[in-house]
Scaffold this motif. Structure first.
Motif, PDB file in Angstrom:
ATOM      1  N   ILE A  89       0.854  -1.187   0.000  1.00 29.23           N
ATOM      2  CA  ILE A  89       0.000   0.000   0.000  1.00 29.23           C
ATOM      3  C   ILE A  89       0.890   1.236   0.000  1.00 29.23           C
ATOM      4  CG2 ILE A  89      -1.787   1.277   1.239  1.00 29.23           C
ATOM      5  CD1 ILE A  89      -2.686  -1.420   2.435  1.00 29.23           C
ATOM      6  N   GLY A  90       0.811   2.004  -1.095  1.00 29.70           N
ATOM      7  CA  GLY A  90       1.676   3.168  -1.223  1.00 29.70           C
ATOM      8  C   GLY A  90       1.305   4.300  -0.296  1.00 29.70           C
ATOM      9  N   ASP A  91       0.010   4.495  -0.042  1.00 26.14           N
ATOM     10  CA  ASP A  91      -0.444   5.592   0.811  1.00 26.14           C
ATOM     11  C   ASP A  91      -1.892   5.301   1.204  1.00 26.14           C
ATOM     12  OD1 ASP A  91      -0.423   7.978   2.205  1.00 26.14           O
ATOM     13  OD2 ASP A  91      -0.480   9.278   0.434  1.00 26.14           O
ATOM     14  N   VAL A  92      -2.260   5.615   2.429  1.00 28.10           N
ATOM     15  CA  VAL A  92      -3.654   5.530   2.875  1.00 28.10           C
ATOM     16  C   VAL A  92      -4.211   6.943   2.913  1.00 28.10           C
ATOM     17  CG1 VAL A  92      -5.239   4.834   4.706  1.00 28.10           C
ATOM     18  CG2 VAL A  92      -3.182   3.474   4.261  1.00 28.10           C
ATOM     19  N   TRP A  93      -5.345   7.136   2.247  1.00 28.69           N
ATOM     20  CA  TRP A  93      -6.019   8.433   2.239  1.00 28.69           C
ATOM     21  C   TRP A  93      -7.264   8.330   3.104  1.00 28.69           C
ATOM     22  CZ3 TRP A  93      -6.020  10.144  -3.641  1.00 28.69           C
ATOM     23  CH2 TRP A  93      -4.689  10.227  -4.077  1.00 28.69           C
ATOM     24  N   PHE A  94      -7.249   9.024   4.233  1.00 25.07           N
ATOM     25  CA  PHE A  94      -8.349   8.940   5.187  1.00 25.07           C
ATOM     26  C   PHE A  94      -8.255  10.114   6.140  1.00 25.07           C
ATOM     27  CE2 PHE A  94      -9.391   7.361   9.585  1.00 25.07           C
ATOM     28  CZ  PHE A  94     -10.775   7.405   9.453  1.00 25.07           C
ATOM     29  N   ASN A  95      -9.347  10.823   6.332  1.00 28.27           N
ATOM     30  CA  ASN A  95      -9.381  11.924   7.286  1.00 28.27           C
ATOM     31  C   ASN A  95      -9.786  11.386   8.655  1.00 28.27           C
ATOM     32  OD1 ASN A  95      -8.635  14.086   5.590  1.00 28.27           O
ATOM     33  ND2 ASN A  95     -10.717  14.251   4.783  1.00 28.27           N
ATOM     34  N   GLY A  96      -8.776  11.219   9.517  1.00 32.25           N
ATOM     35  CA  GLY A  96      -9.019  10.757  10.873  1.00 32.25           C
ATOM     36  C   GLY A  96      -9.198  11.918  11.835  1.00 32.25           C
ATOM     37  N   GLN A 110      -3.679   9.059  20.890  1.00 35.70           N
ATOM     38  CA  GLN A 110      -5.034   9.199  20.394  1.00 35.70           C
ATOM     39  C   GLN A 110      -5.180   8.559  19.021  1.00 35.70           C
ATOM     40  OE1 GLN A 110      -5.662  13.401  20.597  1.00 35.70           O
ATOM     41  NE2 GLN A 110      -6.445  13.327  22.682  1.00 35.70           N
ATOM     42  N   GLY A 111      -6.363   8.025  18.769  1.00 38.67           N
ATOM     43  CA  GLY A 111      -6.617   7.448  17.457  1.00 38.67           C
ATOM     44  C   GLY A 111      -7.725   6.425  17.508  1.00 38.67           C
ATOM     45  N   ASP A 112      -8.575   6.432  16.486  1.00 38.75           N
ATOM     46  CA  ASP A 112      -9.648   5.466  16.380  1.00 38.75           C
ATOM     47  C   ASP A 112      -9.089   4.143  15.860  1.00 38.75           C
ATOM     48  OD1 ASP A 112     -10.146   5.547  13.185  1.00 38.75           O
ATOM     49  OD2 ASP A 112      -9.570   7.496  13.966  1.00 38.75           O
ATOM     50  N   LYS A 113      -9.976   3.182  15.622  1.00 40.81           N
ATOM     51  CA  LYS A 113      -9.539   1.834  15.257  1.00 40.81           C
ATOM     52  C   LYS A 113      -8.724   1.815  13.975  1.00 40.81           C
ATOM     53  CE  LYS A 113     -11.452  -2.847  14.992  1.00 40.81           C
ATOM     54  NZ  LYS A 113     -12.701  -3.651  15.097  1.00 40.81           N
ATOM     55  N   LEU A 114      -9.193   2.497  12.927  1.00 41.25           N
ATOM     56  CA  LEU A 114      -8.461   2.503  11.666  1.00 41.25           C
ATOM     57  C   LEU A 114      -7.138   3.238  11.819  1.00 41.25           C
ATOM     58  CD1 LEU A 114      -8.174   1.858   8.690  1.00 41.25           C
ATOM     59  CD2 LEU A 114      -9.535   3.888   8.173  1.00 41.25           C
ATOM     60  N   SER A 115      -7.138   4.348  12.535  1.00 38.90           N
ATOM     61  CA  SER A 115      -5.899   5.108  12.733  1.00 38.90           C
ATOM     62  C   SER A 115      -4.840   4.257  13.421  1.00 38.90           C
ATOM     63  CB  SER A 115      -6.173   6.365  13.553  1.00 38.90           C
ATOM     64  OG  SER A 115      -7.116   7.197  12.912  1.00 38.90           O
ATOM     65  N   ARG A 116      -5.250   3.499  14.445  1.00 43.83           N
ATOM     66  CA  ARG A 116      -4.293   2.638  15.141  1.00 43.83           C
ATOM     67  C   ARG A 116      -3.745   1.560  14.215  1.00 43.83           C
ATOM     68  NH1 ARG A 116      -8.099   3.563  19.334  1.00 43.83           N
ATOM     69  NH2 ARG A 116      -9.185   1.614  18.890  1.00 43.83           N
ATOM     70  N   LEU A 117      -4.620   1.016  13.352  1.00 40.87           N
ATOM     71  CA  LEU A 117      -4.170   0.004  12.396  1.00 40.87           C
ATOM     72  C   LEU A 117      -3.148   0.572  11.422  1.00 40.87           C
ATOM     73  CD1 LEU A 117      -7.318  -2.078  11.305  1.00 40.87           C
ATOM     74  CD2 LEU A 117      -5.090  -2.992  11.999  1.00 40.87           C
ATOM     75  N   ILE A 118      -3.433   1.757  10.881  1.00 41.87           N
ATOM     76  CA  ILE A 118      -2.516   2.383   9.930  1.00 41.87           C
ATOM     77  C   ILE A 118      -1.140   2.558  10.567  1.00 41.87           C
ATOM     78  CG2 ILE A 118      -2.041   4.486   8.619  1.00 41.87           C
ATOM     79  CD1 ILE A 118      -5.112   4.838   8.356  1.00 41.87           C
ATOM     80  N   ARG A 119      -1.123   3.049  11.808  1.00 43.69           N
ATOM     81  CA  ARG A 119       0.151   3.284  12.492  1.00 43.69           C
ATOM     82  C   ARG A 119       0.855   1.969  12.820  1.00 43.69           C
ATOM     83  NH1 ARG A 119      -2.804   7.509  15.651  1.00 43.69           N
ATOM     84  NH2 ARG A 119      -2.258   9.514  14.732  1.00 43.69           N
ATOM     85  N   SER A 120       0.081   0.973  13.273  1.00 43.77           N
ATOM     86  CA  SER A 120       0.718  -0.286  13.668  1.00 43.77           C
ATOM     87  C   SER A 120       1.369  -0.982  12.478  1.00 43.77           C
ATOM     88  CB  SER A 120      -0.315  -1.215  14.314  1.00 43.77           C
ATOM     89  OG  SER A 120      -1.253  -1.698  13.348  1.00 43.77           O
ATOM     90  N   LEU A 121       0.840  -0.771  11.282  1.00 43.31           N
ATOM     91  CA  LEU A 121       1.409  -1.378  10.079  1.00 43.31           C
ATOM     92  C   LEU A 121       2.486  -0.505   9.447  1.00 43.31           C
ATOM     93  CD1 LEU A 121      -1.921  -2.697   8.479  1.00 43.31           C
ATOM     94  CD2 LEU A 121      -0.081  -4.091   9.469  1.00 43.31           C
ATOM     95  N   GLY A 122       2.688   0.680   9.988  1.00 42.37           N
ATOM     96  CA  GLY A 122       3.707   1.578   9.470  1.00 42.37           C
ATOM     97  C   GLY A 122       3.410   2.086   8.073  1.00 42.37           C
ATOM     98  N   LEU A 123       2.120   2.275   7.753  1.00 43.97           N
ATOM     99  CA  LEU A 123       1.742   2.693   6.408  1.00 43.97           C
ATOM    100  C   LEU A 123       1.805   4.214   6.268  1.00 43.97           C
ATOM    101  CD1 LEU A 123      -1.401   0.399   5.927  1.00 43.97           C
ATOM    102  CD2 LEU A 123       0.872   0.072   4.934  1.00 43.97           C
ATOM    103  N   THR A 174     -16.014  14.089  18.909  1.00 37.88           N
ATOM    104  CA  THR A 174     -15.448  14.663  20.130  1.00 37.88           C
ATOM    105  C   THR A 174     -14.577  13.680  20.900  1.00 37.88           C
ATOM    106  OG1 THR A 174     -17.471  14.082  21.327  1.00 37.88           O
ATOM    107  CG2 THR A 174     -17.348  16.293  20.370  1.00 37.88           C
ATOM    108  N   ASN A 175     -14.746  12.396  20.651  1.00 34.08           N
ATOM    109  CA  ASN A 175     -13.957  11.380  21.341  1.00 34.08           C
ATOM    110  C   ASN A 175     -12.918  10.823  20.371  1.00 34.08           C
ATOM    111  OD1 ASN A 175     -12.852   9.211  22.682  1.00 34.08           O
ATOM    112  ND2 ASN A 175     -14.796   8.134  23.012  1.00 34.08           N
ATOM    113  N   PRO A 176     -11.627  11.087  20.612  1.00 39.19           N
ATOM    114  CA  PRO A 176     -10.606  10.642  19.654  1.00 39.19           C
ATOM    115  C   PRO A 176     -10.530   9.130  19.514  1.00 39.19           C
ATOM    116  CG  PRO A 176      -9.589  11.430  21.668  1.00 39.19           C
ATOM    117  CD  PRO A 176     -11.033  11.803  21.753  1.00 39.19           C
ATOM    118  N   GLN A 177     -10.988   8.388  20.519  1.00 40.57           N
ATOM    119  CA  GLN A 177     -10.933   6.939  20.460  1.00 40.57           C
ATOM    120  C   GLN A 177     -12.099   6.334  19.675  1.00 40.57           C
ATOM    121  OE1 GLN A 177      -8.294   5.397  21.611  1.00 40.57           O
ATOM    122  NE2 GLN A 177      -7.432   7.268  22.455  1.00 40.57           N
ATOM    123  N   SER A 178     -13.146   7.119  19.467  1.00 40.74           N
ATOM    124  CA  SER A 178     -14.347   6.562  18.853  1.00 40.74           C
ATOM    125  C   SER A 178     -15.009   7.600  17.957  1.00 40.74           C
ATOM    126  CB  SER A 178     -15.337   6.123  19.939  1.00 40.74           C
ATOM    127  OG  SER A 178     -16.522   5.630  19.357  1.00 40.74           O
TER     128      SER A 178
END
Length: 352
Positions: A89-96, A110-123, A174-178
């Motif tokens: 994956i060259g780049d993830v485009w998503f407004n978190g 801070q970060g929702d479920k998708l944001s945490r996934l993106i970071r954990s995979l180093g994308l 308003t909740n960064p986790q959700s």
């Protein structure tokens, strides 16, 4: 070659855009539909890997998540949770959440479920878009950013969201986790509840007047105009017609024909209006839904498409089922060419 495959992910969106440059096929994936027990998205990517992969790998130049409604994002989360080793994956485009709030309101955890996934995979994340903050991921994706040219020459212009749409989302997220809940049909979308088969005569349906969608998540949808080999594709996600039209005026001040419109919000009558159709002068329309959950597309929306065009192509990514398949038996007054997937395909394949 420039093609769009609209994948069968029930009532959701998942679009694989492919284009050939210098003999090399490149890909852009837009959304993943809802969580899918049959893993249709993964099956399609496996098929494309076998036919168009390079050295046993498949690369997405960008993975776009248009907004946080479940029928667009859940399949992406499912894909990334068990990301195949052969998928690049060259780049993830998503407004978190982090793209909506001032930097001084953000913390490193801070970060929702998708944001945490993106970071954990180093994308890479929104790396194609300028960031006015120090460090961190790329900037927010909105209609004011400059066009992006992906490897191989696919030009991408962002038509939606506008900045007021992002600010509206920030007020409810308003909740960064959700993230805010999927509004679904709660916002009064009026998804054709009175539509019944068999169809009446075309002239019995309303094509005048328009009540716009008021959903905050839909207002924040990423709608894209893709240009390649002098062909233009507008992928409208669930975006609002007025925002897409303003984005077109910003990026294409001279009216130019669009070769394919992925109709917004699965064919809801509240997300496409006459002003937008007059602006794009399009004769091919893609509707992505099984129709089973929300009974899309609305009959009034199909009537509107016909009122602007003489016998256009209306393309469905499902050929059977509760709603799209019924259009095979439309009355003669409904003058359009209905296009359906080939038998046993998991997508409808559109070549530009």
């Amino acid at each position: 070659m420039f093609r769009v495959r609209s994948i069968q992910v029930d009532h959701g969106d998942s679009l694989l855009v492919s284009y050939t440059s210098d003999g090399h096929v490149r890909h852009l994936l837009v959304d993943g539909g809802p969580a899918n027990p049959s893993k249709t998205l993964q099956k399609v990517l496996n098929k494309v890997l076998g036919e168009e992969g390079v050295n046993g790998r498949l690369r997405l130049e960008a993975l776009v998540v248009t907004h946080y409604d479940l029928d667009h994002i859940e399949g992406v989360i499912e894909l990334l949770q068990q990301k195949p080793s052969w998928l690049e994956i060259g780049d993830v485009w998503f407004n978190g959440y982090e793209h909506l709030q001032p930097a001084d309101k953000l913390g490193p955890a801070q970060g929702d479920k998708l944001s945490r996934l993106i970071r954990s995979l180093g994308l890479p994340w929104n790396a194609s878009f300028p960031n006015d903050r120090a460090g961190g991921e790329g900037g927010a994706i909105h209609q004011g950013v400059l066009p992006v040219t992906l490897p191989g020459g696919l030009e991408v212009r962002v038509l939606s969201p506008d900045e007021p749409g992002l600010k509206a989302l920030a007020r409810v997220w308003t909740n960064p986790q959700s993230p805010p809940p999927d509004e679904g049909v709660v916002h009064g979308d009026s998804l054709g509840p009175n539509d019944r088969w068999p169809l009446n005569d075309y002239r019995d349906y309303r094509i005048g007047g328009f009540t716009a969608d008021g959903s905050t998540p839909n207002r924040s949808s990423i709608a894209l105009l893709l240009t390649f080999d002098n062909k233009r594709v507008l992928l409208a996600a669930d975006a609002l017609a007025s925002v897409v039209t303003s984005g077109l005026k910003m990026h294409l001040p001279d009216i130019r024909p669009i070769d394919l419109l992925k109709v917004s919000h699965h064919g809801s009558k509240r997300n496409t209006d006459r002003d937008l159709l007059d602006r794009i002068n399009c004769r091919r329309f893609l509707i992505s839904t099984s129709g089973a959950k929300h009974k899309h597309p609305d009959f009034d929306l199909i009537a509107l498409l016909l009122s602007r065009n003489n016998c256009p192509d209306i393309i469905f990514n499902y050929g059977k089922g509760h709603w799209p398949g019924e259009w095979r038996n439309k009355p003669p007054s409904w003058r359009f060419n209905a296009v359906f997937p080939r038998s046993n395909d998991l997508f409808v394949d559109i070549e530009l």
